[in-house]
Write a protein that holds these residues in place. Structure first.
Motif, short mmCIF file in Angstrom:
data_model
loop_
_atom_site.label_atom_id
_atom_site.label_comp_id
_atom_site.label_asym_id
_atom_site.label_seq_id
_atom_site.Cartn_x
_atom_site.Cartn_y
_atom_site.Cartn_z
N PRO A 166 0.72 -1.32 -0.04
CA PRO A 166 -0.06 -0.03 0.10
C PRO A 166 0.84 1.39 0.07
O PRO A 166 0.36 2.31 -0.32
CB PRO A 166 -0.73 -0.13 1.36
CG PRO A 166 -0.13 -0.96 1.99
CD PRO A 166 0.68 -2.01 1.36
N LEU A 167 2.08 1.04 0.30
CA LEU A 167 2.88 2.29 0.47
C LEU A 167 3.44 2.73 -0.85
O LEU A 167 4.05 4.06 -0.97
CB LEU A 167 4.13 2.14 1.49
CG LEU A 167 3.92 1.60 2.94
CD1 LEU A 167 5.07 1.52 3.64
CD2 LEU A 167 2.81 2.86 3.19
N THR A 168 3.31 1.82 -1.96
CA THR A 168 3.81 2.26 -3.34
C THR A 168 2.81 1.82 -4.41
O THR A 168 3.32 2.14 -5.54
CB THR A 168 5.14 1.52 -3.46
OG1 THR A 168 4.69 -0.23 -3.39
CG2 THR A 168 6.37 1.57 -2.76
N VAL A 169 1.58 1.58 -3.93
CA VAL A 169 0.63 1.27 -4.85
C VAL A 169 0.16 2.35 -5.68
O VAL A 169 -0.15 3.41 -5.05
CB VAL A 169 -0.56 0.46 -4.04
CG1 VAL A 169 -1.25 1.57 -3.43
CG2 VAL A 169 -1.56 0.08 -5.11
N THR A 188 -11.54 -3.66 3.64
CA THR A 188 -10.73 -3.69 2.39
C THR A 188 -9.34 -3.26 2.46
O THR A 188 -8.06 -3.65 1.88
CB THR A 188 -11.40 -2.75 1.31
OG1 THR A 188 -12.62 -3.29 1.16
CG2 THR A 188 -10.84 -2.95 0.10
N LEU A 189 -9.09 -2.12 3.25
CA LEU A 189 -7.84 -1.56 3.50
C LEU A 189 -6.84 -2.59 4.34
O LEU A 189 -5.67 -2.97 4.18
CB LEU A 189 -7.98 -0.23 4.24
CG LEU A 189 -8.44 0.93 3.57
CD1 LEU A 189 -8.60 2.14 4.44
CD2 LEU A 189 -7.50 1.42 2.32
N ALA A 190 -7.52 -3.27 5.34
CA ALA A 190 -6.82 -4.19 6.13
C ALA A 190 -6.43 -5.67 5.36
O ALA A 190 -5.47 -5.93 5.59
CB ALA A 190 -7.67 -4.83 7.36
N LEU A 193 -5.48 -4.37 0.82
CA LEU A 193 -4.37 -3.53 0.84
C LEU A 193 -3.10 -4.09 1.93
O LEU A 193 -2.27 -3.18 2.00
CB LEU A 193 -4.68 -2.04 0.96
CG LEU A 193 -5.26 -1.20 -0.32
CD1 LEU A 193 -4.13 -1.08 -1.30
CD2 LEU A 193 -6.42 -1.67 -0.67
N ASN A 194 -3.52 -4.65 2.62
CA ASN A 194 -2.52 -5.43 3.60
C ASN A 194 -2.03 -4.56 4.83
O ASN A 194 -1.09 -4.70 5.12
CB ASN A 194 -1.31 -5.89 2.80
CG ASN A 194 -1.68 -7.01 2.06
OD1 ASN A 194 -2.51 -8.00 2.10
ND2 ASN A 194 -1.39 -6.95 0.44
N PHE A 195 -3.04 -3.45 5.13
CA PHE A 195 -2.72 -2.62 6.30
C PHE A 195 -2.71 -3.23 7.54
O PHE A 195 -2.09 -2.78 8.60
CB PHE A 195 -3.53 -1.21 6.17
CG PHE A 195 -2.93 -0.26 5.29
CD1 PHE A 195 -1.65 0.22 5.80
CD2 PHE A 195 -3.46 0.15 4.32
CE1 PHE A 195 -1.06 1.51 5.24
CE2 PHE A 195 -2.89 1.49 3.41
CZ PHE A 195 -1.78 1.94 4.01
N GLY A 196 -3.66 -4.39 7.48
CA GLY A 196 -4.00 -4.85 8.91
C GLY A 196 -4.86 -3.92 9.65
O GLY A 196 -5.27 -2.86 9.10
N GLY A 197 -5.59 -4.69 10.67
CA GLY A 197 -6.73 -3.82 11.57
C GLY A 197 -6.58 -2.25 11.98
O GLY A 197 -7.02 -1.34 11.54
N LEU A 198 -5.39 -2.11 12.64
CA LEU A 198 -5.08 -0.84 13.40
C LEU A 198 -4.78 0.23 12.53
O LEU A 198 -5.47 1.22 12.33
CB LEU A 198 -4.05 -1.11 14.33
CG LEU A 198 -3.36 0.46 15.17
CD1 LEU A 198 -4.47 0.90 15.87
CD2 LEU A 198 -2.18 0.01 15.72
N TYR A 199 -4.00 0.09 11.19
CA TYR A 199 -3.36 0.86 10.36
C TYR A 199 -4.70 1.18 9.35
O TYR A 199 -4.63 2.19 8.86
CB TYR A 199 -2.37 0.81 9.86
CG TYR A 199 -1.04 0.95 10.75
CD1 TYR A 199 -0.53 2.50 10.90
CD2 TYR A 199 -0.47 0.05 11.74
CE1 TYR A 199 0.22 2.81 11.75
CE2 TYR A 199 0.36 0.38 12.48
CZ TYR A 199 0.93 1.60 12.88
OH TYR A 199 1.69 2.24 13.60
#
Length: 732
Positions: A166-169, A188-190, A193-199
């Motif tokens: 997600p940092l370079t998408v 969807t973000l978690a 986009l592989n952010f995980g729950g908190l972020y």
């Protein structure tokens, strides 16, 4: 909220920059505690001593710690630690990288004789793999044998499949990931986009987007704000624009949220203070910058994220140690059992889904061959048009015109996607995506390969569900033991030996009393009557036992099957006067026979019994008959033999607490009376090293003092007492 026990992908991205300040430090020594805690002791010209801790067990972390906080060195360095010392002593720390946005760190060390990479997997079961400069695995804490990837000594290290970073998408890929989702924004973000729950929640909060918004309700403006929030987060990570915080959940005080101090005391980032009574109740997180999601929590600022993590995990360990003694109250076995049952249901659902997906992909591949001419016509038309530089829009229009005229090939085309170079067709009522630049066979092969990849996922899920089922059975067994112990406590006649066992297991600190007997390098055990039994590990040791340690009165055992060790039941200790008048008890003779058959090829072949014979020491000779030849480790027998037919294999591994603290192993009838706790083994499918790690984890669960188990019963030491070949823990 529960405290964080695993570093996130964002945490690792932040750590990479801070670890970079230690480049050039030289490695002094490596230590391994148990099977999941690695410590590298380094020295830096400017900073002095540096201690790097890597943990991949229930807690997953990688950071530097204050020297006074490192655990005491284990008494006996295991093989993995010795290998690291040989490869890293005097090596320069060359840097660390995060693999894409995954929870994987790659530490690189350079020495004149080559490069060593330590690849740390901080996800799933956790793992540490040591490779050379070309990524060939030298050794690893956990072997991974999946169809999708393999991590075993001697093979090339394989990273997991790539996921969206997600940092370079790019923006168009971000939009596509969001639009293809069928859930809400935060999920969807978690996941996508592989952010995980908190972020994922943090990104939504920073963007001013409702977390539970359905993805179908999100518009272009919402995507703009989310993408801008992600870009700002990525920029902070790239530029190391950090303001580290440690957060607390105030369980009993009157904390009013926000930053709780001005950086005094331990909040100055030096990582050398202890938690005091004025601190809020529980540490719950440490982050590289303040989070809006934690705005209601009390917080302490730090000068560096590494210092914050050092202090955080130190305080977390203190908090864990101060939890109520689990022996004083009944654990919630029902909740634990229900949890494992829920996980098994979810894993079974995933397995069923993988099976259906793989079957569907294979059916699609077979349908391509069933309609070979039709599909070849479609692909050839596209390829011919592209060779003439015709645009994709024109190609799609031609198919639409052809469909209107009733052309079968054109009517089968559902969609043409020029950006991806694909064409979607309908065959037998199913949609199939084809790569337009490839032929029918290549597209079919791709679908078969994708089906195999899904099958590999199923294999991983099958292994995972088996582990969960073992956890479930373990929880049920612990419940039964707890209830049985409760019943015994209510009776006046409690077995004294059982009471002593429970005392060792529940002691918060078990004193270590080490002893390395002269026979420790051989296979050995003491019979239930107290006699020593020694076995050779290889031809050299077999030779040594017969030539150096075989005395009058001893009994020698050997299996009928080839490949068994020389096994000697000692009548006396080497320091004592030997005697041929000692009559050895039948129980010791039978246990020695079991020992001989268990550590022979019988176990390795997966059999549960074998034939053994016994002879007196004076019947064994290294002098062959005329015309005979004895290989190294071989010997000749003169006279009659006593046979023990169909002797069952039987091996238990235990932890002895008195008179010495050590791992012991041998027939269960002998070991159970000498150990505080034992685990029985039987031939099985797990490699020796993997089975040793499973035994080690069970020992850690049984002892209140986990550090004691780490120090004296590492997997490497447990493996010392295990038979060659595959094993498994015997069912209770």
């Amino acid at each position: 909220m529960d405290p964080k026990r695993e570093l996130t992908s964002v945490d690792l991205a932040a750590l990479v920059g801070e670890f970079g300040t230690y480049e050039g430090a030289k490695v002094d020594k490596a230590y391994l505690y148990g099977d999941d805690l690695l410590r590298l002791k380094m020295r830096d010209f400017d900073r002095g001593r540096i201690e790097l801790i890597i943990e991949v067990g229930e807690i997953k972390r990688a950071h530097t710690v204050a020297p006074e906080r490192v655990p005491d060195a284990p008494g006996r360095p295991p093989q993995f630690a010795m290998m690291l010392r040989n490869r890293l002593s005097g090596a320069d720390f060359a840097g660390v990288e995060q693999f894409e946005f995954d929870r994987i760190l790659e530490f690189v060390f350079d020495r004149e004789d080559g490069t060593t990479r330590i690849i740390v997997e901080l996800f799933g079961q956790g793992n540490v793999a040591v490779t050379d400069g070309e990524y060939e695995v030298i050794d690893c804490l956990e072997t991974v044998r999946l169809k999708s990837r393999t991590v075993v000594p001697g093979s090339r290290y394989e990273f997991p499949d790539s996921r969206t970073n997600p940092l370079t998408v790019p923006r168009d890929a971000f939009d596509r990931e969001m639009e293809e989702s069928d859930t809400d924004v935060v999920r969807t973000l978690a996941t996508q986009l592989n952010f995980g729950g908190l972020y994922a929640e943090e990104v939504c909060t920073r963007a001013g987007i409702e977390k539970g918004m359905d993805i179908d309700d999100a518009d272009e403006d919402d995507y703009d704000r989310l993408y801008e929030a992600i870009e700002r987060l990525a920029l902070d990570l790239r530029n190391s624009n950090f303001e580290p915080r440690m957060y607390f959940a105030d369980d009993g005080g009157d904390g009013n949220g926000g930053d709780s101090g001005d950086g005094d005391g331990d909040a100055n980032g030096d990582g050398d203070g202890d938690a005091d009574d004025s601190s809020p109740d529980r540490v719950v997180d440490a982050t590289p910058f303040p989070l809006e999601e934690h705005v209601e929590l009390a917080a302490e600022p730090y000068d560096s994220f590494l210092a914050a993590l050092d202090d955080y995990f130190f305080r977390l360990e203190l908090a864990d140690e101060q939890e109520p003694d689990p022996t004083d109250q009944r654990p919630d076995f029902e909740e634990e059992i229900a949890k494992y049952e829920r996980i098994i249901d979810q894993q079974q659902g995933a397995i069923d889904g993988f099976e259906q997906e793989a079957d569907a992909l294979r059916e699609q591949a077979e349908s391509l061959y069933a309609e070979y001419g039709l599909i070849d016509d479609i692909l050839s038309t596209i390829q011919d048009a592209r060779s003439q530089d015709r645009p994709w829009d024109e190609i799609e229009s031609r198919f639409e015109e052809g469909a209107e005229r009733g052309i079968d090939a054109a009517q089968a085309v559902v969609d043409v996607d020029g950006s991806e170079g694909t064409v979607t067709i309908e065959v037998d009522g199913e949609y199939v995506d084809l790569e337009a630049g490839r032929g029918v066979e290549q597209n079919a092969d791709r679908l078969y390969t994708e089906a195999k990849r899904v099958e590999e996922k199923k294999e991983g899920a099958l292994a995972a569900i088996e582990d969960t089922r073992e956890d479930l059975e373990d929880a049920k067994a612990r419940r039964e033991r707890w209830e049985a112990d409760d019943g015994e406590d209510e009776t006046e006649e409690t077995d004294e030996e059982d009471r002593d066992d429970r005392e060792w297991l529940s002691m918060p600190s078990v004193p270590i009393r080490e002893n390395e007997p002269w026979y420790d390098r051989f296979r050995w055990f003491h019979t239930s009557d107290g006699y020593l039994v020694i076995g050779g590990r290889n031809a050299d040791q077999n030779e040594e036992l017969v030539k150096k340690y075989l005395e009058p009165g001893d009994t020698v055992f050997h299996t009928q099957a080839h490949g068994g060790p020389v096994t000697v039941l000692k009548a006396t200790d080497p320091s004592e006067a030997s005697s041929s008048d000692i009559e050895l008890p039948d129980s010791s003779l039978e246990e020695a026979a079991q020992f001989a058959v268990s550590y022979a090829s019988v176990w390795k072949d997966g059999r549960y019994a074998g034939d053994v014979y016994a002879v007196d020491s004076d019947q064994v000779t290294k002098t062959p008959e005329s015309g005979e030849y004895l290989e190294k480790g071989g010997f000749a027998i003169r006279g009659d033999r006593t046979y023990y037919d169909d002797t069952p294999v039987d091996v238990a591994v235990g932890i002895q607490c008195e008179p010495y603290t050590r791992v012991i192993g041998g027939p269960s009838s002998a070991i159970e009376g000498q150990a505080a706790t034992t685990i029985s083994l039987e031939p099985g499918r797990y490699a020796q090293a993997d089975a040793a790690k499973r035994v080690y984890r069970q020992f850690r669960e049984r002892f209140e003092d986990e550090s004691f188990v780490r120090k004296i019963a590492s997997p490497d030491r447990i493996q010392h007492f295990m038979p060659p070949g595959g094993s498994r823990i015997a069912e209770e």
